[in-house]
Each structure stands twice: as structure tokens, then as C-alpha cells.
Design a protein around this motif. Sequence first.
Motif, PDB file in Angstrom:
ATOM      1  N   ARG A   1      24.375 -29.741   1.798  1.00  0.00           N
ATOM      2  CA  ARG A   1      23.926 -28.786   0.778  1.00  0.00           C
ATOM      3  C   ARG A   1      24.972 -27.691   0.653  1.00  0.00           C
ATOM      4  NH1 ARG A   1      19.877 -30.494   3.795  1.00  0.00           N
ATOM      5  NH2 ARG A   1      20.266 -28.877   5.348  1.00  0.00           N
TER       6      ARG A   1
ATOM      7  N   GLU B   1      30.136 -30.397  -1.323  1.00  0.00           N
ATOM      8  CA  GLU B   1      28.991 -31.222  -0.940  1.00  0.00           C
ATOM      9  C   GLU B   1      29.440 -32.612  -0.485  1.00  0.00           C
ATOM     10  OE1 GLU B   1      24.902 -32.762  -3.091  1.00  0.00           O
ATOM     11  OE2 GLU B   1      25.722 -30.797  -3.627  1.00  0.00           O
TER      12      GLU B   1
ATOM     13  N   ASN C   1      25.076 -25.424  -1.872  1.00  0.00           N
ATOM     14  CA  ASN C   1      24.628 -24.494  -2.915  1.00  0.00           C
ATOM     15  C   ASN C   1      24.939 -23.037  -2.577  1.00  0.00           C
ATOM     16  OD1 ASN C   1      22.753 -24.898  -0.829  1.00  0.00           O
ATOM     17  ND2 ASN C   1      21.112 -23.967  -2.020  1.00  0.00           N
TER      18      ASN C   1
END
Length: 267
Positions: free
Chosen positions: A36, A49, A38
Amino acid sequence: MTAKVVLITGASSGIGFATAELLHEAGFIVYGTSRRANMASKYKFHLIELDLDQEDSVSQAVKKVIENEGRIDVLINNAGFALAPAGAEESSMQQAQAIFETNFFGAVRMTRAVIPFMRQQRSGLILNISSILGLLPMPFGALYSASKHALEGYSESLDHELRSQGIRVSLIEPAYTNTSLGVNLLEADAKVAAYQQIREKLQQQMMKSINKSDDPRVVANTILAVINSQHILPRYTTGKIAKRLKNLRRFAPVKIFDKLIQRSLKV
């Protein structure tokens, strides 16, 4: 001289994060990976990622680094996971396959993806983060230990294959390290009542050992020294405990070593 480009898997925490930060501070161009990404903007290095278990994800991550930088000088296969203490039979075949999928085959996928570019460059370094458990037996941690034993055999064999192409492969072998790996241990998925007491005692022992273990920066410093070295060795043991255990395995008679393993379980 152009800064070296480093790709590190599992760089959002623990050894991977400490290594990525140290190499970034040392002037390397660092790409870390995480399942992840983000929150990538909060990291000093590039965070992209990557799902190690998926071929397409591996290809896309490597492609992104090549498109941005034109090369990969160092690959550090760090990502992996461990199981909480449990008997080997307490993991289903699916769980056994899952730990190998990430800890071993994940490293194989990444290595296969970068070798063609390193071959073209006629240079490159692949560092596989193993464990002292890649050399030692780990009762009630057999699957994790087996995945690291597999990584060790693969790495040493591959190093001999690739030297003539200017590429080296080496192993980094820490003991317990004070990271979130101990907090995020996966529970065995096929528990057997006969192991309950020893499982609970070993879990407590493990957490005490992890809390008193080396900071991940100890491993990161070893990795930096290896990257800067002119003479690469097949393996590097990091931290006092790992070095002590390695010497014990090398020099202690088999019967004595066997008794020490049994005694260390304290059950």
C-alpha cells in the motif's frame, strides 16, 4: 559520479524503512516498495506499490524504476513475513505455501525481473535479507526457517552463476530485530491442542527477545557497508547475537548444539 539506484522491497517499516532512509541520506536514489503506497508523500525516498506475489505487479514496479532512472544498481529483497510460534503441522498447506510465496518466490520474482537490466549494465548487486534462521534450525518456526534456508541456497548458487556478468548476490543474516514483524506475526491456521502450552510460552519468549534485540539501523548499516565494499562476500551476519549463534553452529559439536537448542526452548 552518478548516484546508484537502489530498489528495496518492504520499505514502509522495519529493516526496509531503516535501510531506505539511510541510503537516501547517503546520496543514493532509493525506491522502496509496499503493498500500500497511498502514503508515499510522507517518505523521504520514492515509495511505489508492489505485491511480491503477483508477476504483473513485480514487472510494473521494475519497469517504473527503469523508466524513471534508466538502471537499477542494487536490489534488496527484504519483504517477508513470519508466523507466531507453532508446530509445523499447525499450518495448513495453504499457509505453508503462502510463506514460501512471499519469503522465497517473491525474492525469486524480483531477481528474475532485474537481472536482464543488470546484465545489460554489466554490473549489479542483489542483497537478500535472510536470517540467522537460514543457518539454524527453528523448532516451532519450521516454515519460516525453511523459507530462509531456501533463500540461502538460491542466493549462493545464483551468485556463482552471475559473477561472470558483473553481478553479485549476497545474503544479510540478522537475528531478532526490533521491528513490527514481531507484532504482526501471523497465527497458525490449523492449531493442535497438544502444542498449546509450548506455543504460549514460546510466544512470550519471542516477544521478550524482540524487545531486547537490535535496532533495524544495525542491519541498515551493514547493508550500506556491503554496497560500498569493493569485495563482496557470500553472506554477512549482522548483530552480536547472530554472530554468536553462527559461530556456535560452526564450532560446537553436533550433540552439544542439539542439547543447546532443546534447552533454549525452556519448556
